[in-house]
Enzyme design. Structure first.
Site, PDB file in Angstrom:
ATOM      1  N   GLU A   1     -53.621  10.289  43.195  1.00  9.04           N
ATOM      2  CA  GLU A   1     -52.498  10.328  42.255  1.00  9.04           C
ATOM      3  C   GLU A   1     -52.721  11.221  41.029  1.00  9.04           C
ATOM      4  O   GLU A   1     -52.774  10.744  39.890  1.00  9.04           O
ATOM      5  CB  GLU A   1     -52.157   8.911  41.778  1.00  9.04           C
ATOM      6  CG  GLU A   1     -51.847   7.967  42.917  1.00  9.04           C
ATOM      7  CD  GLU A   1     -51.306   6.615  42.451  1.00  9.04           C
ATOM      8  OE1 GLU A   1     -51.372   6.323  41.248  1.00  9.04           O
ATOM      9  OE2 GLU A   1     -50.802   5.870  43.296  1.00  9.04           O
TER      10      GLU A   1
ATOM     11  N   GLU B   1     -51.688   3.728  49.892  1.00  9.05           N
ATOM     12  CA  GLU B   1     -51.458   2.542  49.069  1.00  9.05           C
ATOM     13  C   GLU B   1     -50.011   2.118  49.195  1.00  9.05           C
ATOM     14  O   GLU B   1     -49.102   2.954  49.164  1.00  9.05           O
ATOM     15  CB  GLU B   1     -51.704   2.801  47.563  1.00  9.05           C
ATOM     16  CG  GLU B   1     -53.141   2.896  47.149  1.00  9.05           C
ATOM     17  CD  GLU B   1     -53.301   3.182  45.655  1.00  9.05           C
ATOM     18  OE1 GLU B   1     -52.409   2.791  44.858  1.00  9.05           O
ATOM     19  OE2 GLU B   1     -54.307   3.804  45.298  1.00  9.05           O
TER      20      GLU B   1
HETATM   21  C1  PNW Z   1     -51.591   3.189  41.517  1.00  9.26           C
HETATM   22  N1  PNW Z   1     -46.968   3.988  36.952  1.00  9.26           N
HETATM   23  O1  PNW Z   1     -51.401   3.298  40.138  1.00  9.26           O
HETATM   24  C2  PNW Z   1     -53.093   3.349  41.638  1.00  9.26           C
HETATM   25  O2  PNW Z   1     -53.534   4.255  42.600  1.00  9.26           O
HETATM   26  C3  PNW Z   1     -53.837   2.069  41.694  1.00  9.26           C
HETATM   27  O3  PNW Z   1     -55.102   2.253  41.130  1.00  9.26           O
HETATM   28  C4  PNW Z   1     -53.027   0.980  41.003  1.00  9.26           C
HETATM   29  O4  PNW Z   1     -53.732  -0.213  40.843  1.00  9.26           O
HETATM   30  C5  PNW Z   1     -51.764   0.794  41.834  1.00  9.26           C
HETATM   31  O5  PNW Z   1     -51.053   2.004  41.953  1.00  9.26           O
HETATM   32  C6  PNW Z   1     -50.821  -0.263  41.268  1.00  9.26           C
HETATM   33  O6  PNW Z   1     -50.359   0.112  40.020  1.00  9.26           O
HETATM   34  C7  PNW Z   1     -50.253   3.451  39.438  1.00  9.26           C
HETATM   35  O7  PNW Z   1     -46.961   3.417  35.825  1.00  9.26           O
HETATM   36  C8  PNW Z   1     -50.250   2.946  38.129  1.00  9.26           C
HETATM   37  O8  PNW Z   1     -46.007   4.716  37.321  1.00  9.26           O
HETATM   38  C9  PNW Z   1     -49.175   3.136  37.319  1.00  9.26           C
HETATM   39  C10 PNW Z   1     -48.072   3.817  37.801  1.00  9.26           C
HETATM   40  C11 PNW Z   1     -48.062   4.332  39.087  1.00  9.26           C
HETATM   41  C12 PNW Z   1     -49.155   4.139  39.907  1.00  9.26           C
END
Ligand code: PNW
Length: 452
Positions: free
Chosen positions: A168, A355
Site C-alpha cells: 500500500e 488483504e
Molecule cells: C491496511 N485508510 O491499512 C493495511 O495494509 C493493514 O496494515 C491494516 O491493518 C489494514 O489495512 C486495516 O486498516 C489501511 O485510512 C489503513 O484509508 C488505513 C487506511 C487504509 C488502509
C-alpha cells in the site's frame, strides 16, 4: 458454506496476513533499530490513547504458536512483512544477523508446518535513520530499499518463492506525508507526491535485484484499491470521482503496470513541487515486469464535487450504509468493480487478494469464544465477488484474510480488532473466533473437493 466452497478451484491459495510492526513487539531486541512507527506512536496524541507496538501481540516470541494456529486452521499460505529496522537498524549497511535469524526461523517453521511464506518487504516501518535523512520524499531512500530487498532475498530466497515489494504505497505516502495521520506524521502535500514516486522507484529498483538474487522468484506489489463512485448520477460529481480514482488507484497502478503516470492526474497536480521528483528514466525502472498484483480491498469511496467552483478539494460523502467498527462502508460489490477495472484497463496479470477483512465490535463470551457472524458475512460477501470475477475470466488466484490476529491497528491502536483469531491484549492469549473456524472449513473443503 452455502456452496461458496464449490466456487473455487482446488489450487486457489487460501491464506491470512499480518505485518511486522502490528504484531511483533520486541522493538528493542536483537539489535533492531527504531522505525518511524516507534517514533510516531511514542509522540503524544498520534495514536489512540498513546498505544504503541512495543509489545503488540508479542509475535516475536510467540511465533511458533502463531504458526501452529495457521497450521491448525489448515491454511496454505501466510503473508507477513519483514521489519527493515531489524535487518538494517540504520536503514543501510551490513545486515544484523539476529534480525535475519528471526525470519529464517519463521520461514523454516512455516515450511515445516506446510504453509507457504509470502513475505512483504515494506509494510510501513521505515528505519527512523532514513526518515531523519528526509524519508520517502528523498530519492536515496529508494536506493536503500533495493539494497535491503537484496539482503533479505539472499537470506530467505532459497525457501521463499513469492515476494511482495511494497504494501500500500498510497498509505505510506499520502497518510504518512500528506494527511499526517500515519508515521512519520508530516502534512506536506508536495512531499507526499515525491514520496509516492520514490516508493514506486524503490519497487522498480528492487525487482531486478530480487530476480538477480533468485531467478525463480515470483515478484509482485500490493496496492490498496478502492471502488470510487460519484455521489449521484447527475454527472455533477463525476469529475470528483475521476480525481479520487486517479489519485488513489491509477496513480499507483499505471506506473507499475503501464510505465506512465495518468495524464489527468498529472494535470490535477500541475504546479506541485512534488512532481519534480519524477525523472525521465524512472518510469522504465518502475515498470519492471511483475508476476502478480496484490490487491487489498476494504471499501468504497463515494465522492462529491468541490463545494464551490475552482476549489480543489473534493468531498467524501458519509452515506447511510452498513459500516464496520472502523466506520468503513461494507461494500463487497466494490471489490468486483475493482477487479473488473483492473482486468479491463491493464495487461493481464495474476491477481491475489492480499488483504480483505474488517474490524467489528466482537462479542466475547465468558468462556473467551467469539461469535463474529458479521465478520463471516463480510468475508463471505467479498469472496462471492471474487468467485464471480473468476467465473468472468479474471485471473484471481488467492485470498488472504486480514488479519490472522487482532493487532496494533496503526493510529487506532488496539481499539480496532481485525483478527480471525481473538487476542486478549492483557494476557496475549489467542482464541480462534467463529470466523477462523468458518474460514478454515471453507479453505479445507474447497481445496480437497473432487472436481468433475
Ligand atoms: C491496511 N485508510 O491499512 C493495511 O495494509 C493493514 O496494515 C491494516 O491493518 C489494514 O489495512 C486495516 O486498516 C489501511 O485510512 C489503513 O484509508 C488505513 C487506511 C487504509 C488502509
Amino acid at each position: 458454506m452455502n456452496g461458496l466452497n464449490e466456487r473455487f478451484d482446488p489450487g486457489f491459495v487460501w491464506g491470512v496476513a499480518t505485518s511486522a510492526y502490528q504484531i511483533e513487539g520486541a522493538t528493542n531486541e536483537d539489535g533492531r533499530g527504531p522505525s518511524i512507527w516507534d517514533t510516531f506512536a511514542a509522540s503524544p496524541g498520534r495514536t489512540f490513547e498513546g498505544h504503541t507496538g512495543e509489545v503488540a501481540v508479542d509475535h516475536y516470541h510467540r511465533w511458533p504458536e502463531d504458526v501452529a494456529l495457521v497450521r491448525d486452521l489448515g491454511l496454505g499460505a501466510y503473508r507477513f512483512s519483514v521489519a527493515w529496522p531489524r535487518i538494517q537498524p540504520d536503514g543501510k549497511g551490513p545486515a544484523e544477523p539476529r534480525g535475519l535469524a528471526f525470519y529464517d526461523r519463521l520461514v523454516d517453521g512455516l515450511l515445516e508446518a506446510g504453509i507457504e511464506p509470502w513475505p512483504t518487504l515494506f509494510h510501513w516501518d521505515l528505519p527512523q535513520a532514513l526518515e531523519d535523512a528526509g524519508g520517502w520524499p528523498e530519492r536515496d531512500t529508494a536506493e536503500r530499499f533495493a539494497d535491503f530487498a537484496e539482503i533479505v532475498v539472499d537470506s530467505l530466497g532459497d525457501r521463499v518463492r513469492n515476494w511482495t515489494t511494497l504494501n500500500e504505497p498510497w498509505c505510506a505516502a499520502f497518510l504518512g506525508y500528506g494527511a499526517g495521520i500515519h508515521a512519520p506524521g508530516r502534512t506536506e502535500p508536495a512531499a507526499a507526491i515525491a514520496a509516492s514516486h520514490h516508493l514506486h522507484l524503490a519497487h522498480g529498483l528492487a525487482v531486478p535485484r530480487i530476480r538477480e538474487s533468485r531467478p525463480v522468484a515470483r515478484v509482485g506489489v500490493t496496492l490498496n484499491l478502492y471502488a470510487v463512485s460519484p455521489a449521484d448520477d447527475t454527472g455533477r460529481h463525476d469529475d470528483a470521482a475521476r480525481r479520487i480514482d486517479g489519485l488513489m488507484n491509477r496513480w499507483f497502478l499505471d506506473p507499475v503496470l503501464l510505465g506512465r503516470y495518468p495524464q489527468d492526474v498529472l494535470q490535477d497536480l500541475a504546479g506541485s513541487a512534488g512532481l519534480d521528483a519524477i525523472h525521465d528514466d524512472d518510469l522504465a525502472v518502475i515498470a519492471a515486469p511483475l508476476d502478480f498484483l496484490g490487491i487489498n480491498y476494504y471499501s468504497r469511496h463515494v465522492v462529491e464535487a468541490a463545494p464551490w467552483p475552482g476549489a480543489s478539494e473534493v468531498g467524501f460523502v458519509d452515506r447511510v450504509w452498513p459500516k464496520t467498527a472502523s466506520g468503513w462502508d461494507i461494500d463487497p460489490a466494490g471489490l468486483g468493480e475493482v477487479l473488473r477495472q483492473v482486468d479491463a484497463d491493464y495487461p493481464s496479470i495474476p491477481i491475489y487478494i492480499t488483504e480483505n477483512g474488517a474490524a467489528f465490535d466482537d462479542p466475547v463470551s465468558v468462556d473467551g469464544t467469539v461469535q463474529d457472524q458479521d465478520r463471516i458475512d463480510f468475508i463471505a460477501g467479498h469472496l462471492e465477488q471474487v468467485a464471480d470475477a473468476v467465473d468472468a475470466g479474471i485471473d484471481v488466484r488467492g485470498y488472504f484474510a486480514w488479519s490472522l490476529l487482532d493487532n496494533f491497528e496503526w493510529a487506532e491502536g488496539y481499539a480496532k480488532r481485525f483478527g480471525i483469531v481473538h487476542v486478549d491484549f492483557d494476557t496475549l492469549v489467542r482464541t480462534p473466533k467463529a470466523s477462523a473456524r468458518w474460514f478454515a472449513e471453507l479453505a479445507r473443503t474447497s481445496s480437497t473437493k473432487e472436481r468433475a
